[in-house]
Scaffold this motif. Structure first.
Motif, short mmCIF file in Angstrom:
data_model
loop_
_atom_site.label_atom_id
_atom_site.label_comp_id
_atom_site.label_asym_id
_atom_site.label_seq_id
_atom_site.Cartn_x
_atom_site.Cartn_y
_atom_site.Cartn_z
N PHE A 1 43.93 38.95 32.52
CA PHE A 1 44.08 37.79 31.97
C PHE A 1 45.04 38.01 30.76
CE2 PHE A 1 39.36 36.21 32.11
CZ PHE A 1 39.53 35.52 33.20
N ALA A 2 44.79 39.08 30.15
CA ALA A 2 45.80 39.36 28.99
C ALA A 2 47.19 39.35 29.30
CB ALA A 2 45.38 40.75 28.33
N LYS A 3 47.62 39.91 30.58
CA LYS A 3 48.79 40.13 31.15
C LYS A 3 49.35 38.97 32.06
CE LYS A 3 48.47 45.08 31.61
NZ LYS A 3 48.21 46.07 32.45
N GLY A 4 48.46 37.84 32.21
CA GLY A 4 48.77 36.76 33.09
C GLY A 4 49.14 37.24 34.44
N ASN A 5 48.40 38.28 35.00
CA ASN A 5 48.57 38.81 36.43
C ASN A 5 47.89 38.12 37.29
OD1 ASN A 5 48.84 40.65 38.31
ND2 ASN A 5 48.37 42.30 37.41
N MET A 6 48.43 37.42 37.78
CA MET A 6 47.72 36.43 38.88
C MET A 6 47.20 37.07 40.08
SD MET A 6 46.39 33.20 39.24
CE MET A 6 47.01 32.80 37.97
N ASP A 7 48.20 37.93 40.65
CA ASP A 7 47.63 38.99 41.57
C ASP A 7 46.68 39.83 41.40
OD1 ASP A 7 49.57 37.74 43.39
OD2 ASP A 7 51.20 39.27 42.74
N GLY A 8 46.61 40.24 39.92
CA GLY A 8 45.54 41.15 39.57
C GLY A 8 44.20 40.56 39.31
N ILE A 9 44.20 39.11 39.15
CA ILE A 9 42.89 38.17 39.01
C ILE A 9 42.64 38.15 40.54
CG2 ILE A 9 42.15 36.05 38.88
CD1 ILE A 9 43.94 36.12 36.20
N LEU A 10 43.25 37.63 41.55
CA LEU A 10 42.89 37.46 42.85
C LEU A 10 42.39 38.95 43.49
CD1 LEU A 10 45.87 35.16 44.06
CD2 LEU A 10 43.55 34.60 43.51
N ALA A 11 42.94 39.95 43.20
CA ALA A 11 42.39 41.13 43.79
C ALA A 11 40.96 41.50 43.47
CB ALA A 11 43.10 42.25 43.01
N LEU A 12 40.24 40.80 42.20
CA LEU A 12 38.99 40.78 41.83
C LEU A 12 38.05 40.08 42.77
CD1 LEU A 12 39.73 41.27 38.27
CD2 LEU A 12 39.16 43.02 39.74
N TYR A 13 38.58 39.24 43.78
CA TYR A 13 37.64 38.57 44.47
C TYR A 13 37.55 39.04 45.87
CZ TYR A 13 37.78 34.45 41.22
OH TYR A 13 37.73 33.71 40.24
N ALA A 14 36.35 39.08 46.29
CA ALA A 14 36.30 39.42 47.86
C ALA A 14 37.13 38.53 48.71
CB ALA A 14 34.63 39.34 48.26
N ASP A 15 37.45 38.88 49.85
CA ASP A 15 38.21 38.17 51.03
C ASP A 15 37.65 36.86 51.21
OD1 ASP A 15 39.98 40.30 51.12
OD2 ASP A 15 39.09 41.13 53.04
N ASN A 16 36.41 36.45 51.22
CA ASN A 16 35.83 35.35 51.55
C ASN A 16 35.19 34.69 50.40
OD1 ASN A 16 33.84 37.09 51.71
ND2 ASN A 16 32.78 36.65 53.43
N ALA A 17 35.72 34.82 49.04
CA ALA A 17 35.07 34.33 48.00
C ALA A 17 35.12 32.88 47.71
CB ALA A 17 35.56 35.05 46.66
N LEU A 18 34.08 32.50 46.91
CA LEU A 18 34.02 31.18 46.72
C LEU A 18 33.97 30.95 45.35
CD1 LEU A 18 31.18 29.64 48.89
CD2 LEU A 18 33.53 29.46 49.42
N GLU B 1 43.45 28.29 46.73
CA GLU B 1 42.90 27.50 45.88
C GLU B 1 42.62 28.25 44.68
OE1 GLU B 1 39.81 25.68 48.25
OE2 GLU B 1 41.40 24.67 49.70
N ILE B 2 42.04 29.41 44.88
CA ILE B 2 41.63 30.16 43.63
C ILE B 2 42.84 30.46 42.49
CG2 ILE B 2 40.57 32.41 42.72
CD1 ILE B 2 38.88 32.46 45.44
N ARG B 3 43.95 30.59 43.38
CA ARG B 3 45.15 30.86 42.28
C ARG B 3 45.38 29.74 41.71
NH1 ARG B 3 49.55 34.09 42.56
NH2 ARG B 3 48.85 35.26 44.30
N GLU B 4 45.34 28.32 42.19
CA GLU B 4 45.62 27.12 41.43
C GLU B 4 44.77 27.15 40.33
OE1 GLU B 4 45.43 23.63 44.20
OE2 GLU B 4 46.95 24.75 45.74
N PHE B 5 43.41 27.25 40.61
CA PHE B 5 42.48 27.21 39.53
C PHE B 5 42.99 28.08 38.52
CE2 PHE B 5 38.66 28.90 37.31
CZ PHE B 5 38.23 27.87 36.70
N TRP B 6 43.09 29.45 38.57
CA TRP B 6 43.42 30.18 37.49
C TRP B 6 44.86 29.96 36.85
CZ3 TRP B 6 40.11 32.80 34.95
CH2 TRP B 6 39.01 33.07 35.55
#
Length: 154
Positions: A41-58, A72-77
């Motif tokens: 969050f602090a870095k605005g690191n979108m790839d870092g955020i997405l890496a914290l989700y499992a492949d089939n996350a909801l 879709e998860i990227r758009e939300f964040w």
């Protein structure tokens, strides 16, 4: 009879610390996971955020719509990160029978006041974030399901 009672007492007294250790371990896992979220969050690191989700996350958004998949998860964040600096604070952790961990966190908006000595203020929102964390094949813990609640906070 005395032997059976002694054996039961021994089992009960040794079972409690094991459960306590499991809870402590779940709390440590959740705290580590939140630290990773906050760093991303602090870095605005979108790839870092997405890496914290499992492949089939909801991700269940506050309006009830469900984001599936990285796009879709990227758009939300992206919409959330664009609104300010945020951090999560753990308020509860529960270990489940299936090995998953349910972490309840509250989202805080962080503001820095400019003055002679900068001060940081956190505003806690009324909603909470529930994350079901599951151990991945590589040993890491990732969010399998997240539910954002815009209701009253904890």
């Amino acid at each position: 009879m005395k032997r059976s009672l002694g054996l039961m007492l021994c089992l009960v007294t040794t079972a409690v610390p094991i459960e306590s250790q499991a809870t402590d371990s779940a709390r440590q896992i959740a705290e580590s996971n939140v630290a990773q979220w906050n760093a991303a969050f602090a870095k605005g690191n979108m790839d870092g955020i997405l890496a914290l989700y499992a492949d089939n996350a909801l991700l269940v958004q506050p309006n009830g719509s469900v984001a599936k998949g990285a796009g879709e998860i990227r758009e939300f964040w992206q919409s959330l990160i664009g609104q300010g600096a945020y951090a999560m604070d753990i308020v509860d952790v529960r270990s489940e029978q299936d090995g998953s961990i349910i972490a309840t966190a509250r989202l805080s908006d962080i503001k820095t006041l400019r003055s002679e000595q900068p001060q940081t203020i956190k505003y806690h929102y009324g909603g909470v974030l529930y994350s079901v964390l599951r151990r991945q094949p590589d040993g890491s813990w990732k969010a399998q399901v997240q539910r954002w609640s815009a209701g009253r906070g904890i």
